[in-house]
Design an enzyme around this catalytic site. Structure first.
Site, PDB file in Angstrom:
ATOM      1  N   HIS A 252       2.159   4.269  -0.438  1.00 56.91           N
ATOM      2  CA  HIS A 252       0.796   4.142  -0.968  1.00 56.91           C
ATOM      3  C   HIS A 252       0.810   4.306  -2.481  1.00 56.91           C
ATOM      4  O   HIS A 252       1.799   4.770  -3.057  1.00 56.91           O
ATOM      5  CB  HIS A 252      -0.144   5.137  -0.284  1.00 56.91           C
TER       6      HIS A 252
ATOM      7  N   HIS B  84       4.611   5.317  -3.681  1.00 59.20           N
ATOM      8  CA  HIS B  84       5.481   6.399  -3.208  1.00 59.20           C
ATOM      9  C   HIS B  84       5.141   6.719  -1.746  1.00 59.20           C
ATOM     10  O   HIS B  84       4.108   6.292  -1.235  1.00 59.20           O
ATOM     11  CB  HIS B  84       5.283   7.671  -4.063  1.00 59.20           C
TER      12      HIS B  84
ATOM     13  N   ARG C 137     -12.952   8.962 -10.490  1.00 61.25           N
ATOM     14  CA  ARG C 137     -12.496   9.203  -9.122  1.00 61.25           C
ATOM     15  C   ARG C 137     -11.737  10.526  -9.111  1.00 61.25           C
ATOM     16  O   ARG C 137     -10.971  10.811 -10.034  1.00 61.25           O
ATOM     17  CB  ARG C 137     -11.555   8.086  -8.675  1.00 61.25           C
TER      18      ARG C 137
ATOM     19  N   ASP D 209       4.765  10.332   0.638  1.00 58.42           N
ATOM     20  CA  ASP D 209       4.620  11.774   0.410  1.00 58.42           C
ATOM     21  C   ASP D 209       5.850  12.488   0.962  1.00 58.42           C
ATOM     22  O   ASP D 209       6.445  12.062   1.944  1.00 58.42           O
ATOM     23  CB  ASP D 209       3.327  12.289   1.044  1.00 58.42           C
TER      24      ASP D 209
HETATM   25  O1  LIG Z   1      -5.470  10.298  -4.943  1.00 58.04           O
HETATM   26  C1  LIG Z   1      -5.183   9.882  -3.817  1.00 58.04           C
HETATM   27  O2  LIG Z   1      -5.983   9.344  -3.061  1.00 58.04           O
HETATM   28  C2  LIG Z   1      -3.780  10.003  -3.284  1.00 58.04           C
HETATM   29  C3  LIG Z   1      -2.913  10.947  -4.055  1.00 58.04           C
HETATM   30  C4  LIG Z   1      -1.506  10.887  -3.564  1.00 58.04           C
HETATM   31  O3  LIG Z   1      -1.059   9.914  -3.006  1.00 58.04           O
HETATM   32  C5  LIG Z   1      -0.637  12.045  -3.743  1.00 58.04           C
HETATM   33  O4  LIG Z   1      -1.043  13.004  -4.416  1.00 58.04           O
HETATM   34  O5  LIG Z   1       0.481  12.024  -3.204  1.00 58.04           O
HETATM   35 FE   LIG Z   2       0.761  10.379  -2.009  1.00 57.88          FE
END
Ligand SMILES: O=C(O)CCC(=O)C(=O)O
Ligand SMILES: [Fe+2]
Length: 129
Positions: free
Chosen positions: A63, A6, A73, A8
């Site tokens: 990403h 996706h 994690r 952001d």
């Molecule tokens: O957990 C991550 O490193 C990225 C999370 C992410 O891409 C988001 O919440 O939009």
């Molecule tokens: Fe994200």
């Protein structure tokens, strides 16, 4: 998959990730590239609204997050953006600099969120002029 590919939605994302890899960005020509955690750094991500305001000059990077089967994690993300009734459109100076003209129509943040909720991955092309 922890989080599907996706971009952001808002202006900027400021992200802290723990010491386990998982975040990957898509780079043209290279494919998925890991963003290795650095305890002294935050990840700053350009979102769709920044892309729109800059008339596509600043890319919003696709990403994703993969699951790690052995190490826990966690990440903390702050999504920075204007109020939902704010009207977003390409800034006139970026348009004047860009010979291809206005690339996106004006949308309120609320409208853009609704378009993206219905058409993940297609929202930017749906507001393209
Ligand atoms: O957990 C991550 O490193 C990225 C999370 C992410 O891409 C988001 O919440 O939009
Ligand atoms: Fe994200």
């Amino acid at each position: 998959m922890g989080l599907a590919p996706h971009t952001d939605t808002f202006l900027l994302t400021i992200l802290h990730q723990s010491q386990t890899t998982g975040l990957q960005i898509f780079k043209e020509g290279s494919g998925w590239v890991p963003v290795h955690p650095d305890p002294s750094a935050l990840v700053v991500n350009i979102g769709d609204l920044f892309h729109i305001i800059s008339n596509a000059r600043f890319p919003c990077v696709v990403h994703r997050v993969t699951v790690n089967r052995t190490h826990q994690r966690y990440s903390v993300a702050y999504f920075h953006g204007p109020p939902v009734d704010y009207v977003v459109s390409p800034f006139s100076t970026t348009v004047l600099d860009n010979k291809s003209g206005v690339r996106f129509r004006a949308v309120t943040v609320k409208e853009y969120i609704a378009i993206k909720a219905r058409n993940l991955g297609e929202a930017l092309s749906l507001i393209s002029t």
